[in-house]
Design a protein around this motif. Structure first.
Motif, PDB file in Angstrom:
ATOM      1  N   GLY A  48      18.844   8.859   9.734  1.00  0.00           N
ATOM      2  CA  GLY A  48      18.246   9.927   8.946  1.00  0.00           C
ATOM      3  C   GLY A  48      17.043  10.564   9.607  1.00  0.00           C
ATOM      4  N   THR A  49      16.602  10.019  10.749  1.00  0.00           N
ATOM      5  CA  THR A  49      15.453  10.573  11.456  1.00  0.00           C
ATOM      6  C   THR A  49      15.848  11.104  12.828  1.00  0.00           C
ATOM      7  N   ILE A  50      16.523  10.276  13.623  1.00  0.00           N
ATOM      8  CA  ILE A  50      16.992  10.765  14.928  1.00  0.00           C
ATOM      9  C   ILE A  50      18.502  10.935  14.954  1.00  0.00           C
ATOM     10  N   CYS A  51      19.182  10.398  13.938  1.00  0.00           N
ATOM     11  CA  CYS A  51      20.633  10.592  13.846  1.00  0.00           C
ATOM     12  C   CYS A  51      21.018  10.723  12.377  1.00  0.00           C
ATOM     13  N   GLU A  52      22.261  11.100  12.166  1.00  0.00           N
ATOM     14  CA  GLU A  52      22.739  11.213  10.796  1.00  0.00           C
ATOM     15  C   GLU A  52      22.521   9.894  10.059  1.00  0.00           C
ATOM     16  N   ASP A  53      22.344   9.982   8.749  1.00  0.00           N
ATOM     17  CA  ASP A  53      22.051   8.804   7.941  1.00  0.00           C
ATOM     18  C   ASP A  53      23.337   8.031   7.643  1.00  0.00           C
ATOM     19  N   ILE A  54      23.410   6.811   8.165  1.00  0.00           N
ATOM     20  CA  ILE A  54      24.601   5.983   7.971  1.00  0.00           C
ATOM     21  C   ILE A  54      24.175   4.685   7.283  1.00  0.00           C
ATOM     22  N   PHE A  62      12.684   1.595  14.749  1.00  0.00           N
ATOM     23  CA  PHE A  62      12.893   0.582  13.732  1.00  0.00           C
ATOM     24  C   PHE A  62      14.048   1.028  12.852  1.00  0.00           C
ATOM     25  N   THR A  63      14.620   0.072  12.138  1.00  0.00           N
ATOM     26  CA  THR A  63      15.792   0.382  11.333  1.00  0.00           C
ATOM     27  C   THR A  63      15.976  -0.665  10.241  1.00  0.00           C
ATOM     28  N   SER A  64      16.723  -0.305   9.235  1.00  0.00           N
ATOM     29  CA  SER A  64      17.086  -1.295   8.210  1.00  0.00           C
ATOM     30  C   SER A  64      18.485  -1.843   8.491  1.00  0.00           C
ATOM     31  N   LEU A  74      16.836  13.981  20.487  1.00  0.00           N
ATOM     32  CA  LEU A  74      16.824  13.366  21.813  1.00  0.00           C
ATOM     33  C   LEU A  74      15.773  14.018  22.712  1.00  0.00           C
ATOM     34  N   ALA A  75      15.708  15.333  22.693  1.00  0.00           N
ATOM     35  CA  ALA A  75      14.729  16.048  23.522  1.00  0.00           C
ATOM     36  C   ALA A  75      13.304  15.669  23.139  1.00  0.00           C
ATOM     37  N   LYS A  76      13.029  15.521  21.848  1.00  0.00           N
ATOM     38  CA  LYS A  76      11.687  15.183  21.395  1.00  0.00           C
ATOM     39  C   LYS A  76      11.310  13.759  21.806  1.00  0.00           C
TER      40      LYS A  76
END
Length: 74
Positions: free
Chosen positions: A18-24, A58-60, A42-44
């Motif tokens: 949900g921040t750098i990729c779609e929310d799964i 970080f991730t859940s 990715l560029a950022k």
């Protein structure tokens, strides 16, 4: 005697889903390896890294998904 100023490093703590990729959600873990990056993410992240900042994710996601998550990040 002249003091040398140390360059400050910015530390970025960035969530994955949900921040750098779609929310799964974890319930759809089979999609983790094919997650689509969000536009410009990715560029950022590369911009932060290239200027010497420290980037930490970080991730859940659960530990059973660590290998696929690390591969995706690479």
């Amino acid at each position: 005697m002249r003091k040398t100023m140390k360059k400050r490093t910015t530390i970025w703590l960035i969530d994955i889903d949900g921040t750098i990729c779609e929310d799964i959600p974890n319930e759809q873990a089979y999609l983790f390896g094919a997650a689509k990056p969000l536009p410009g993410a990715l560029a950022k992240v590369q911009e932060f890294y290239n200027r010497g900042d420290r980037v930490t994710f970080f991730t859940s996601r659960t530990s059973e998904h660590a290998e696929i998550t690390e591969a995706w990040l690479r």
